[in-house]
Design a protein around this motif. Sequence first.
Motif, mmCIF file in Angstrom:
data_model
loop_
_atom_site.group_PDB
_atom_site.id
_atom_site.type_symbol
_atom_site.label_atom_id
_atom_site.label_comp_id
_atom_site.label_asym_id
_atom_site.label_seq_id
_atom_site.Cartn_x
_atom_site.Cartn_y
_atom_site.Cartn_z
ATOM 1 N N ASP A 193 0.838 -0.730 -0.109
ATOM 2 C CA ASP A 193 -0.237 0.241 -0.048
ATOM 3 C C ASP A 193 1.067 0.921 0.030
ATOM 4 O O ASP A 193 1.861 1.337 0.963
ATOM 5 C CB ASP A 193 -0.633 -0.035 0.926
ATOM 6 C CG ASP A 193 -1.852 -1.150 1.191
ATOM 7 O OD1 ASP A 193 -1.577 -1.108 0.425
ATOM 8 O OD2 ASP A 193 -1.707 -1.480 2.812
ATOM 9 N N CYS A 209 8.425 -3.515 2.132
ATOM 10 C CA CYS A 209 6.519 -2.398 2.354
ATOM 11 C C CYS A 209 7.375 -1.575 3.734
ATOM 12 O O CYS A 209 8.122 -2.556 4.934
ATOM 13 C CB CYS A 209 5.366 -3.135 2.987
ATOM 14 S SG CYS A 209 5.233 -3.956 1.247
ATOM 15 N N PHE A 210 6.978 -0.465 3.749
ATOM 16 C CA PHE A 210 7.494 0.245 5.230
ATOM 17 C C PHE A 210 6.082 1.431 5.566
ATOM 18 O O PHE A 210 4.935 2.032 4.665
ATOM 19 C CB PHE A 210 8.113 1.337 4.968
ATOM 20 C CG PHE A 210 8.415 2.909 3.625
ATOM 21 C CD1 PHE A 210 8.623 2.664 2.724
ATOM 22 C CD2 PHE A 210 7.965 3.695 4.347
ATOM 23 C CE1 PHE A 210 9.156 3.199 1.859
ATOM 24 C CE2 PHE A 210 7.466 5.157 3.546
ATOM 25 C CZ PHE A 210 7.904 4.241 2.201
ATOM 26 N N THR A 211 5.955 1.345 6.825
ATOM 27 C CA THR A 211 4.853 2.742 7.074
ATOM 28 C C THR A 211 5.916 3.222 8.349
ATOM 29 O O THR A 211 7.109 2.976 8.550
ATOM 30 C CB THR A 211 4.092 1.586 7.978
ATOM 31 O OG1 THR A 211 4.458 1.036 9.012
ATOM 32 C CG2 THR A 211 3.732 0.725 7.016
ATOM 33 N N ALA A 219 2.574 5.573 3.539
ATOM 34 C CA ALA A 219 3.302 3.425 3.267
ATOM 35 C C ALA A 219 4.069 3.566 2.161
ATOM 36 O O ALA A 219 4.007 4.426 1.107
ATOM 37 C CB ALA A 219 2.003 2.777 3.526
ATOM 38 N N ASN A 221 8.180 -4.039 6.573
ATOM 39 C CA ASN A 221 8.300 -5.813 6.661
ATOM 40 C C ASN A 221 8.238 -6.351 5.324
ATOM 41 O O ASN A 221 8.515 -5.840 4.335
ATOM 42 C CB ASN A 221 7.282 -6.026 7.637
ATOM 43 C CG ASN A 221 5.705 -5.476 6.716
ATOM 44 O OD1 ASN A 221 5.749 -5.067 5.285
ATOM 45 N ND2 ASN A 221 4.532 -4.976 6.880
#
Length: 310
Positions: A222, A246-248, A264, A299
């Motif tokens: 996302d 993926c990061f946020t 994100a 993640n």
Amino acid sequence: MLSSFLLFSLPLLIIINFFAKIEAVKCHDCVGINCTGQICEGDYCVSGHYLPKWGFFLEWIETKIVKGCMSGKMLKSDIQSQCETTFHQNGMKKSTCFCNSEDFCNGEKESEKHEIQDILLFTCICKGEHCKSPKCVGELCSYVINQKSGEYEQGCVNSSMPLIERRFAGSCMIPPATGAMHHWVSKNAIDLAYTESCLCVGDNCNADKPKYDVEKEKMKCDAFIRANIFGTKMISQNVTCIGEYCFTIDIDSELGLLRSFNTAGCMTFIEGAELAEELNPVGCAKFHSENLEVKSCLNVSFERTKNKVI
Ligand SMILES: *[C@@H]1O[C@H](CO)[C@@H](O)[C@H](O)[C@H]1NC(C)=O
Ligand SMILES: *[C@@H]1O[C@H](CO)[C@@H](O)[C@H](O)[C@H]1NC(C)=O
Ligand SMILES: *[C@@H]1O[C@H](CO)[C@@H](O)[C@H](O)[C@H]1NC(C)=O
Ligand SMILES: *[C@@H]1O[C@H](CO)[C@@H](O)[C@H](O)[C@H]1NC(C)=O
């Protein structure tokens, strides 16, 4: 004798071991170089710098020294207490310290005991409206592209908040992980969701767009940006992107005009890049200080972890 010793000492040993693993340090939790005040507890104490930027706005506040606690699985459990230091032209020292050697080790005096590592500065190509000359100096060189318009800019980036820039050094990401990483290429949140920012390490490493192995791009993540800049909300669409991780990022702050920032997206390490030694490849870390909270997570999908690709 022996059996009663075992009987009594074994649970004790287990308890000691258990506490040794989850041992937390108490830290100064306040803003300012010699500040004292509140106390927090975490895996590490930190004394760092906070200088939020947003592309075309230069600086909203002077650099604040923020002291607080950092915890989370993204941090290795054996980071040596240390300060990373760089010198400004005016001779002022700027250092970021990580420690767990003793309670309140992020105090100004205590920090002098930690090992010092110099932060290297690089000369980078500068191209774009934000440049004052064709070269700039920074801790990282940047190459930023608006994927919709095809416009790109090159420049320099210094760390602007605890945790984030170090995590993204040597990578390309969509959208840019902080407001300091997009220069002038994208002027609104909608465009930022389609903007890729690459941060490389080395003189002129941003002469061309840093390369990464397309094979690595395996995750669909996302992607969005939501920012509140002193009451003005900027919200991008919710899109998806492809990357290695993926990061946020979630930032809440009462210092300066940037009140909250949530993003994100996707990140991919560029060829030959090395992860900062104190960080694990995936997991979350959180920095807490009196007026600032920064949380960052990286993640990979379950399948990738299972296949041990990381
Ligand atoms: C912080 O304390 C040191 C002495 O411990 C002093 O030399 C320095 O001027 C102080 N800095 C500020 C900004 O108050
Ligand atoms: C980064 O920091 C260095 C050293 O303090 C400074 O000379 C340089 O102008 C800074 N670059 C940016 C882009 O802020
Ligand atoms: C994006 O998703 C969030 C939930 O994660 C939702 O609250 C928001 O309204 C969505 N924004 C748009 C522009 O669709
Ligand atoms: C990984 O991060 C993405 C967003 O970046 C999120 O949608 C997903 O739920 C996260 N997965 C796990 C297992 O945390």
